[in-house]
Write an enzyme that holds these catalytic residues in place. Structure first.
Site, PDB file in Angstrom:
ATOM      1  N   ASP A 153      86.962 -22.301  -0.284  1.00 38.73           N
ATOM      2  CA  ASP A 153      86.712 -23.177   0.863  1.00 38.73           C
ATOM      3  C   ASP A 153      87.928 -23.322   1.782  1.00 38.73           C
ATOM      4  O   ASP A 153      87.854 -23.991   2.811  1.00 38.73           O
ATOM      5  CB  ASP A 153      86.262 -24.572   0.388  1.00 38.73           C
ATOM      6  CG  ASP A 153      84.831 -24.559  -0.119  1.00 38.73           C
ATOM      7  OD1 ASP A 153      84.120 -23.556   0.089  1.00 38.73           O
ATOM      8  OD2 ASP A 153      84.410 -25.569  -0.730  1.00 38.73           O
ATOM      9  N   ARG A 158      79.008 -31.271   9.036  1.00 37.16           N
ATOM     10  CA  ARG A 158      78.558 -31.309   7.640  1.00 37.16           C
ATOM     11  C   ARG A 158      79.721 -31.661   6.709  1.00 37.16           C
ATOM     12  O   ARG A 158      79.482 -32.143   5.594  1.00 37.16           O
ATOM     13  CB  ARG A 158      77.987 -29.954   7.223  1.00 37.16           C
ATOM     14  CG  ARG A 158      76.670 -29.609   7.896  1.00 37.16           C
ATOM     15  CD  ARG A 158      76.055 -28.367   7.278  1.00 37.16           C
ATOM     16  NE  ARG A 158      76.260 -28.394   5.841  1.00 37.16           N
ATOM     17  CZ  ARG A 158      76.542 -27.332   5.096  1.00 37.16           C
ATOM     18  NH1 ARG A 158      76.629 -26.147   5.640  1.00 37.16           N
ATOM     19  NH2 ARG A 158      76.708 -27.443   3.802  1.00 37.16           N
ATOM     20  N   ARG A 182      72.233 -26.857   0.518  1.00 41.38           N
ATOM     21  CA  ARG A 182      72.070 -26.189  -0.754  1.00 41.38           C
ATOM     22  C   ARG A 182      72.325 -27.126  -1.947  1.00 41.38           C
ATOM     23  O   ARG A 182      71.697 -27.008  -2.992  1.00 41.38           O
ATOM     24  CB  ARG A 182      73.055 -25.018  -0.782  1.00 41.38           C
ATOM     25  CG  ARG A 182      72.990 -24.206  -1.979  1.00 41.38           C
ATOM     26  CD  ARG A 182      74.119 -23.205  -2.022  1.00 41.38           C
ATOM     27  NE  ARG A 182      74.398 -22.925  -3.407  1.00 41.38           N
ATOM     28  CZ  ARG A 182      73.637 -22.157  -4.162  1.00 41.38           C
ATOM     29  NH1 ARG A 182      72.596 -21.561  -3.665  1.00 41.38           N
ATOM     30  NH2 ARG A 182      73.923 -21.986  -5.434  1.00 41.38           N
ATOM     31  N   LYS A 203      83.492 -34.613   0.097  1.00 41.04           N
ATOM     32  CA  LYS A 203      82.067 -34.281   0.205  1.00 41.04           C
ATOM     33  C   LYS A 203      81.545 -33.679  -1.101  1.00 41.04           C
ATOM     34  O   LYS A 203      80.501 -34.073  -1.603  1.00 41.04           O
ATOM     35  CB  LYS A 203      81.870 -33.271   1.344  1.00 41.04           C
ATOM     36  CG  LYS A 203      80.508 -32.600   1.338  1.00 41.04           C
ATOM     37  CD  LYS A 203      80.330 -31.627   2.488  1.00 41.04           C
ATOM     38  CE  LYS A 203      80.784 -30.218   2.219  1.00 41.04           C
ATOM     39  NZ  LYS A 203      79.880 -29.423   1.371  1.00 41.04           N
ATOM     40  N   ASN A 204      82.311 -32.731  -1.648  1.00 44.88           N
ATOM     41  CA  ASN A 204      81.801 -32.009  -2.815  1.00 44.88           C
ATOM     42  C   ASN A 204      81.853 -32.826  -4.099  1.00 44.88           C
ATOM     43  O   ASN A 204      81.292 -32.426  -5.118  1.00 44.88           O
ATOM     44  CB  ASN A 204      82.561 -30.699  -3.000  1.00 44.88           C
ATOM     45  CG  ASN A 204      82.180 -29.677  -1.948  1.00 44.88           C
ATOM     46  OD1 ASN A 204      81.236 -29.896  -1.168  1.00 44.88           O
ATOM     47  ND2 ASN A 204      82.897 -28.568  -1.906  1.00 44.88           N
ATOM     48  N   ARG A 237      73.636 -16.570  -2.655  1.00 47.20           N
ATOM     49  CA  ARG A 237      73.713 -17.890  -3.280  1.00 47.20           C
ATOM     50  C   ARG A 237      72.495 -18.225  -4.145  1.00 47.20           C
ATOM     51  O   ARG A 237      71.697 -19.107  -3.822  1.00 47.20           O
ATOM     52  CB  ARG A 237      73.929 -18.960  -2.212  1.00 47.20           C
ATOM     53  CG  ARG A 237      75.156 -18.680  -1.380  1.00 47.20           C
ATOM     54  CD  ARG A 237      75.650 -19.859  -0.620  1.00 47.20           C
ATOM     55  NE  ARG A 237      76.375 -20.794  -1.452  1.00 47.20           N
ATOM     56  CZ  ARG A 237      77.105 -21.802  -0.974  1.00 47.20           C
ATOM     57  NH1 ARG A 237      77.179 -21.989   0.310  1.00 47.20           N
ATOM     58  NH2 ARG A 237      77.731 -22.606  -1.790  1.00 47.20           N
ATOM     59  N   CYS A 254      74.650 -23.098   3.700  1.00 42.93           N
ATOM     60  CA  CYS A 254      75.500 -22.137   4.401  1.00 42.93           C
ATOM     61  C   CYS A 254      74.992 -20.718   4.170  1.00 42.93           C
ATOM     62  O   CYS A 254      74.585 -20.369   3.065  1.00 42.93           O
ATOM     63  CB  CYS A 254      76.919 -22.201   3.841  1.00 42.93           C
ATOM     64  SG  CYS A 254      77.921 -23.487   4.551  1.00 42.93           S
TER      65      CYS A 254
HETATM   66  C1  UD1 Z   1      80.436 -25.455  -4.588  1.00 41.94           C
HETATM   67  C2  UD1 Z   1      80.913 -26.149  -3.342  1.00 41.94           C
HETATM   68  C3  UD1 Z   1      81.282 -25.128  -2.274  1.00 41.94           C
HETATM   69  C4  UD1 Z   1      82.287 -24.120  -2.838  1.00 41.94           C
HETATM   70  C5  UD1 Z   1      81.804 -23.531  -4.150  1.00 41.94           C
HETATM   71  C6  UD1 Z   1      82.836 -22.661  -4.828  1.00 41.94           C
HETATM   72  C7  UD1 Z   1      79.662 -28.206  -3.426  1.00 41.94           C
HETATM   73  C8  UD1 Z   1      78.611 -29.069  -2.851  1.00 41.94           C
HETATM   74  N1  UD1 Z   1      79.864 -27.017  -2.860  1.00 41.94           N
HETATM   75  O1  UD1 Z   1      79.274 -24.733  -4.218  1.00 41.94           O
HETATM   76  O2  UD1 Z   1      81.842 -25.820  -1.158  1.00 41.94           O
HETATM   77  O3  UD1 Z   1      82.479 -23.086  -1.903  1.00 41.94           O
HETATM   78  O4  UD1 Z   1      81.452 -24.583  -5.071  1.00 41.94           O
HETATM   79  O5  UD1 Z   1      84.009 -23.365  -5.024  1.00 41.94           O
HETATM   80  O6  UD1 Z   1      80.354 -28.599  -4.352  1.00 41.94           O
HETATM   81  N2  UD1 Z   1      76.107 -18.426  -8.380  1.00 41.94           N
HETATM   82  C9  UD1 Z   1      75.169 -17.651  -9.022  1.00 41.94           C
HETATM   83  N3  UD1 Z   1      74.106 -18.295  -9.587  1.00 41.94           N
HETATM   84  C10 UD1 Z   1      73.954 -19.649  -9.554  1.00 41.94           C
HETATM   85  C11 UD1 Z   1      74.929 -20.424  -8.908  1.00 41.94           C
HETATM   86  C12 UD1 Z   1      76.011 -19.774  -8.330  1.00 41.94           C
HETATM   87  O7  UD1 Z   1      75.271 -16.427  -9.063  1.00 41.94           O
HETATM   88  O8  UD1 Z   1      72.971 -20.149 -10.099  1.00 41.94           O
HETATM   89  C13 UD1 Z   1      77.256 -17.748  -7.744  1.00 41.94           C
HETATM   90  C14 UD1 Z   1      77.368 -18.027  -6.260  1.00 41.94           C
HETATM   91  O9  UD1 Z   1      76.525 -17.164  -5.510  1.00 41.94           O
HETATM   92  C15 UD1 Z   1      78.830 -17.806  -6.016  1.00 41.94           C
HETATM   93  C16 UD1 Z   1      79.478 -18.303  -7.308  1.00 41.94           C
HETATM   94  O10 UD1 Z   1      78.440 -18.309  -8.285  1.00 41.94           O
HETATM   95  O11 UD1 Z   1      79.081 -16.430  -5.861  1.00 41.94           O
HETATM   96  C17 UD1 Z   1      80.080 -19.699  -7.226  1.00 41.94           C
HETATM   97  O12 UD1 Z   1      79.115 -20.598  -6.721  1.00 41.94           O
HETATM   98  P1  UD1 Z   1      79.091 -22.133  -7.152  1.00 41.94           P
HETATM   99  O13 UD1 Z   1      80.350 -22.456  -7.859  1.00 41.94           O
HETATM  100  O14 UD1 Z   1      77.800 -22.410  -7.839  1.00 41.94           O
HETATM  101  O15 UD1 Z   1      79.088 -22.846  -5.747  1.00 41.94           O
HETATM  102  P2  UD1 Z   1      78.298 -24.159  -5.337  1.00 41.94           P
HETATM  103  O16 UD1 Z   1      78.232 -25.107  -6.473  1.00 41.94           O
HETATM  104  O17 UD1 Z   1      77.052 -23.797  -4.638  1.00 41.94           O
END
Ligand code: UD1
Length: 420
Positions: A304, A396, A91, A22-23, A120, A115
């Site tokens: 995850d 999902r 998201r 999925k990711n 986030r 989620c």
């Molecule tokens: C992706 C995965 C999700 C996984 C996560 C971490 C997808 C679709 N989802 O989510 O399943 O749990 O990676 O491995 O690939 N953050 C900020 N600012 C930002 C973006 C992120 O502070 O602009 C923080 C987040 O709140 C979190 C951390 O960075 O604490 C990591 O998030 P991120 O790696 O961005 O996760 P996703 O890409 O949303």
């Protein structure tokens, strides 16, 4: 809302197949917005989230055709707005920002939902677009970004590792004028998969899989056919399912190199894990031993898989300290596991799990995708009948969950309900 009724106590045995990730699929689909040709993606799992991304691409005006697990994405965007109604469902919708800006010099994307784990934010995505020359405003719940003359290559230094922001920056920088350097990027296998696909489309990306990625911008991207990698989180979930039920599973399609951190921990609990030709073979050896884990970006232990591993530690011998460093508020499964007899104390980002000889069946409620599946695993390990409600979260991220688990001996059925 549908629920799952699970009759536990059966060791899972046999073969279980892993679907496409999925990711990986979601950012690859978003990359379809960046190409002037046709992107053909194979092994795209049938999930609520991939259907949400299909709907979002169609809303932008792209032609999206699904033929079983193959998606063909082509055409040009006629609408650069990603509206709240579509984005709030997932998201990862924010991943359209980079492709739209890169190809069209403009995007308006609602701030995302998804989620309910932590706050986030999307500041890192915005920062990356600004470093590539975009002017970004936040207004009325939308990210409004413009780069009228196109994006320009730049140096993006991420203060924290973000998978999604890395992906947005990679796609955007592929179509920027000049060279970009992305520093402190995510190294997840899904990042590498995206880079491989973008390069097949004509991008010039190097360094993917390390913490610095260099990208020479190109004028346009073209046709490509790409096969989505297997879902390492799904594979890891099945590995833990084998361990928690005292089972013996061949996890078909799993890549051990994507799961080293989990495999190390499973081996420490006493399970045997072997890479075989067509996947991973996991065999439980009696009651698991407790081990401590800390979640971290790849190659660390994946956040995850934290909830699933916690379910395993609930029935382990001894105490386990589980530190969650990637997301705040990602222990929503704890009160539900406690309803099944688990002994867990949470203090900030740390959970102390005192293993019990067994869990008891109970009605429990799913709260997010990975929390939901941890409850399914816990229910499979009890001797009674549990009902896990609100399983729409599971849909999902896990395709054919009941069929896959059922074919390995699990006794579970979906109870359909029309009420919301
Ligand atoms: C992706 C995965 C999700 C996984 C996560 C971490 C997808 C679709 N989802 O989510 O399943 O749990 O990676 O491995 O690939 N953050 C900020 N600012 C930002 C973006 C992120 O502070 O602009 C923080 C987040 O709140 C979190 C951390 O960075 O604490 C990591 O998030 P991120 O790696 O961005 O996760 P996703 O890409 O949303």
């Amino acid at each position: 809302m549908d629920s799952l009724r699970i009759h536990g106590g059966v060791p899972l045995t046999g073969r279980i197949t892993v679907s496409g990730a999925k990711n990986a699929a979601l950012p690859l689909m978003a990359a379809g917005l960046a190409t002037s040709g046709t992107l053909t993606l194979e092994n795209v799992p049938r999930l609520v989230d991939t259907a949400s991304m299909e709907a979002l691409l169609a809303n932008h005006g792209l032609d999206v055709v699904r033929d079983d697990l193959t998606l063909r994405i082509g055409g040009a965007a006629s609408n650069l707005d990603a509206p709240y109604d579509l984005v709030r469902k997932m998201r990862a919708s924010v991943l359209v920002l980079g492709p739209l800006l890169g190809r069209y010099g403009e995007a308006r994307v609602s701030l995302p939902g998804g989620c309910a784990i932590g706050t986030r934010p999307v500041d890192l995505h915005i920062r990356a677009m600004q470093a590539l020359g975009a002017v970004v405003e936040l207004a009325d719940g939308y990210i409004q970004a413009r780069a009228p003359g196109g994006l320009t290559g730049g140096r993006v230094v991420f203060p924290n590792v973000s998978v999604g922001a890395t992906e947005n920056a990679m796609i955007a920088a592929s179509l920027a004028k000049g060279t970009s350097e992305l520093v402190n990027v995510a190294r997840e296998p899904e990042i590498v998969d995206l880079a491989v696909c973008l390069n097949a489309m004509g991008a010039r990306i190097t360094g993917h899989g390390s913490d610095t990625i260099r990208i020479e911008g190109v004028d346009s991207l073209g046709d490509a056919t790409h096969r989505v990698i297997p879902d390492r989180i799904e594979a890891g979930t099945w590995a833990i399912a084998a361990a928690i039920t005292g089972g013996d599973l061949l996890i078909e399609g799993a890549y051990q190199r994507h799961l080293d951190a989990l495999v190390d921990m499973l081996v420490e609990t006493g399970a045997s894990v072997d890479a075989v030709d067509d996947g991973l073979h996991v065999v439980a050896n009696g009651r698991p031993q407790s081990v401590d884990i800390t979640t971290d970006p790849f190659p660390g232990f994946p956040t995850d898989l934290q909830a699933q591993f916690m379910a395993l530690m609930c029935v382990a011998e001894g105490s386990s300290r589980i530190s969650e460093t990637v997301f705040e508020n990602r222990f929503m499964h704890v009160p539900e596991l406690a309803r099944m007899g688990a002994d867990i104390q949470v203090d900030g980002g740390i959970a102390l799990v005192r293993g019990q000889p067994s869990l008891t069946s109970a009605p429990v409620m799913a709260t997010d995708l990975r929390a939901s599946v941890s409850l399914v695993l816990a229910a499979l390990a009890t001797d009674g009948v549990s009902e896990v409600s609100r399983i729409y979260h599971l849909d999902r991220g896990y395709s054919d969950l009941e069929t896959k688990l059922g074919s390995c001996g699990a006794r579970l059925e979906r109870i359909r309900s029309g009420h919301d």
